[in-house]
Design a protein around this motif. Structure first.
Motif, mmCIF file in Angstrom:
data_model
loop_
_atom_site.group_PDB
_atom_site.id
_atom_site.type_symbol
_atom_site.label_atom_id
_atom_site.label_comp_id
_atom_site.label_asym_id
_atom_site.label_seq_id
_atom_site.Cartn_x
_atom_site.Cartn_y
_atom_site.Cartn_z
ATOM 1 N N PRO A 105 24.010 52.898 98.225
ATOM 2 C CA PRO A 105 22.687 52.345 97.582
ATOM 3 C C PRO A 105 23.106 51.631 96.031
ATOM 4 C CG PRO A 105 21.970 54.382 97.999
ATOM 5 C CD PRO A 105 23.280 54.307 98.474
ATOM 6 N N TYR A 106 24.057 52.065 95.591
ATOM 7 C CA TYR A 106 24.414 51.498 94.247
ATOM 8 C C TYR A 106 25.535 50.266 94.485
ATOM 9 C CZ TYR A 106 28.317 54.689 94.802
ATOM 10 O OH TYR A 106 29.244 55.241 95.507
ATOM 11 N N GLU A 107 26.031 50.284 95.586
ATOM 12 C CA GLU A 107 26.882 48.856 95.953
ATOM 13 C C GLU A 107 26.132 47.687 96.275
ATOM 14 O OE1 GLU A 107 29.342 50.498 98.972
ATOM 15 O OE2 GLU A 107 30.895 51.299 97.178
ATOM 16 N N PRO A 108 26.462 46.430 95.300
ATOM 17 C CA PRO A 108 25.515 45.606 95.655
ATOM 18 C C PRO A 108 25.990 44.695 97.040
ATOM 19 C CG PRO A 108 26.567 45.215 93.795
ATOM 20 C CD PRO A 108 26.565 46.585 94.037
ATOM 21 N N VAL A 109 27.447 44.887 97.074
ATOM 22 C CA VAL A 109 28.215 44.070 98.208
ATOM 23 C C VAL A 109 29.346 45.190 98.641
ATOM 24 C CG1 VAL A 109 29.831 42.377 98.805
ATOM 25 C CG2 VAL A 109 27.777 41.672 97.378
ATOM 26 N N ALA A 110 29.584 45.345 99.888
ATOM 27 C CA ALA A 110 30.536 46.349 100.404
ATOM 28 C C ALA A 110 31.455 45.640 101.126
ATOM 29 C CB ALA A 110 30.017 47.570 101.205
ATOM 30 N N ALA A 111 31.247 44.636 101.773
ATOM 31 C CA ALA A 111 32.331 43.730 102.575
ATOM 32 C C ALA A 111 31.651 42.476 102.867
ATOM 33 C CB ALA A 111 32.625 44.487 103.686
ATOM 34 N N VAL A 112 32.640 41.485 103.250
ATOM 35 C CA VAL A 112 32.354 40.080 103.934
ATOM 36 C C VAL A 112 33.009 40.296 105.248
ATOM 37 C CG1 VAL A 112 32.260 37.768 103.617
ATOM 38 C CG2 VAL A 112 31.976 39.174 101.713
ATOM 39 N N GLU A 113 32.287 39.983 106.178
ATOM 40 C CA GLU A 113 33.025 39.966 107.775
ATOM 41 C C GLU A 113 32.899 38.712 108.246
ATOM 42 O OE1 GLU A 113 33.686 43.940 109.703
ATOM 43 O OE2 GLU A 113 31.511 43.964 108.874
ATOM 44 N N PHE A 114 34.047 38.326 108.911
ATOM 45 C CA PHE A 114 33.734 36.850 109.600
ATOM 46 C C PHE A 114 34.094 37.484 111.029
ATOM 47 C CE2 PHE A 114 34.967 35.448 105.518
ATOM 48 C CZ PHE A 114 34.457 34.185 105.419
ATOM 49 N N TYR A 115 33.718 36.854 112.045
ATOM 50 C CA TYR A 115 33.349 37.279 113.500
ATOM 51 C C TYR A 115 33.898 36.021 114.252
ATOM 52 C CZ TYR A 115 30.978 41.549 112.079
ATOM 53 O OH TYR A 115 30.506 42.356 111.417
ATOM 54 N N SER A 116 34.568 35.997 115.328
ATOM 55 C CA SER A 116 34.871 35.257 116.136
ATOM 56 C C SER A 116 34.917 35.911 117.729
ATOM 57 C CB SER A 116 36.215 34.521 115.892
ATOM 58 O OG SER A 116 37.244 35.241 116.555
ATOM 59 N N PRO A 117 34.735 35.281 118.597
ATOM 60 C CA PRO A 117 35.026 35.948 120.094
ATOM 61 C C PRO A 117 36.152 36.916 120.052
ATOM 62 C CG PRO A 117 34.145 33.609 120.438
ATOM 63 C CD PRO A 117 34.590 33.645 118.977
ATOM 64 N N SER A 118 37.180 36.467 119.584
ATOM 65 C CA SER A 118 38.283 37.274 119.650
ATOM 66 C C SER A 118 38.915 37.899 118.316
ATOM 67 C CB SER A 118 39.622 36.309 120.196
ATOM 68 O OG SER A 118 39.947 35.455 119.058
ATOM 69 N N HIS A 119 38.304 37.896 117.526
ATOM 70 C CA HIS A 119 38.919 38.339 116.047
ATOM 71 C C HIS A 119 37.743 38.703 115.020
ATOM 72 C CE1 HIS A 119 42.400 39.474 113.704
ATOM 73 N NE2 HIS A 119 41.739 38.894 112.727
ATOM 74 N N THR A 120 38.005 39.865 114.384
ATOM 75 C CA THR A 120 37.227 40.154 113.062
ATOM 76 C C THR A 120 38.015 40.265 112.004
ATOM 77 O OG1 THR A 120 35.655 41.347 114.623
ATOM 78 C CG2 THR A 120 35.451 41.780 112.041
ATOM 79 N N LEU A 121 37.627 39.506 111.003
ATOM 80 C CA LEU A 121 38.215 39.691 109.414
ATOM 81 C C LEU A 121 37.451 40.327 108.713
ATOM 82 C CD1 LEU A 121 40.648 38.739 107.720
ATOM 83 C CD2 LEU A 121 39.757 36.382 107.794
ATOM 84 N N ARG A 122 37.803 41.274 107.897
ATOM 85 C CA ARG A 122 36.987 41.896 107.078
ATOM 86 C C ARG A 122 37.662 42.020 105.571
ATOM 87 N NH1 ARG A 122 33.053 46.328 107.222
ATOM 88 N NH2 ARG A 122 33.230 47.756 105.240
ATOM 89 N N PHE A 123 36.947 41.546 104.675
ATOM 90 C CA PHE A 123 37.083 41.932 103.321
ATOM 91 C C PHE A 123 36.294 42.949 102.520
ATOM 92 C CE2 PHE A 123 38.095 37.289 104.450
ATOM 93 C CZ PHE A 123 39.318 37.115 103.678
ATOM 94 N N GLY A 124 36.997 44.014 102.522
ATOM 95 C CA GLY A 124 36.177 44.952 102.070
ATOM 96 C C GLY A 124 36.610 45.593 100.533
ATOM 97 N N VAL A 125 35.368 45.925 99.782
ATOM 98 C CA VAL A 125 35.668 46.113 98.256
ATOM 99 C C VAL A 125 36.427 47.825 98.376
ATOM 100 C CG1 VAL A 125 34.304 47.030 96.325
ATOM 101 C CG2 VAL A 125 33.480 45.339 97.721
ATOM 102 N N VAL A 126 35.929 48.544 99.229
ATOM 103 C CA VAL A 126 36.708 49.810 99.322
ATOM 104 C C VAL A 126 37.320 50.132 100.737
ATOM 105 C CG1 VAL A 126 36.851 52.382 99.000
ATOM 106 C CG2 VAL A 126 35.630 50.831 97.324
#
Length: 138
Positions: free
Chosen positions: A60-81
């Motif tokens: 609840p105290y994390e305003p942003v945990a990750a940003v994820e880009f999805y395509s039909p064949s791949h997922t790219l995740r930028f995660g804080v932790v």
């Protein structure tokens, strides 16, 4: 760069309950920086159409945990932790081992003087924050 032409969904993971203002600003900034404009519930850049929204993920105290880009064949995740890693169809990139990156993003929200970029993305940020679209946690 080729992946940016293939992704079909963008998700910002944020605190449970309601997205943080930081998450809404980040989502708006990423989409607009990549050349997307909102049309109804989808985002367009030329012929490319992207669905964008939030995922409830993190404390609840994390305003942003990750940003994820999805395509039909791949997922790219930028995660804080997160740990850097590659699995078939999924790549994770850590953007910070500590809440320092989250604090930096929160600091970006403090506007001490007029900033064109902030003002440019603010109307869409408010709209994303007021009318959040949530994806099911995967």
């Amino acid at each position: 760069r080729p992946f940016l032409k293939e992704f079909t969904r963008l998700s910002v993971s944020t605190r449970p309950g309601r997205p943080s203002p930081e998450a809404a600003y980040l989502l708006s900034w990423v989409l607009n920086s990549l050349g997307f404009a909102r049309q109804d519930s989808a985002w367009r850049c030329g012929e490319q159409v992207v669905e964008a929204g939030f995922t409830e993920d993190g404390a609840p105290y994390e305003p942003v945990a990750a940003v994820e880009f999805y395509s039909p064949s791949h997922t790219l995740r930028f995660g804080v932790v997160a740990a850097n890693g590659n699995d078939p169809g999924r790549q994770t990139i850590c953007v910070g081992e500590t809440p320092g990156d989250t604090e930096l993003l929160s600091d970006e929200m403090v506007v001490e003087y007029r900033r064109r970029t902030f003002e440019q993305f603010l109307p869409e940020t408010i709209r994303l924050f007021e009318e959040p679209h949530y994806f099911a946690h995967e």
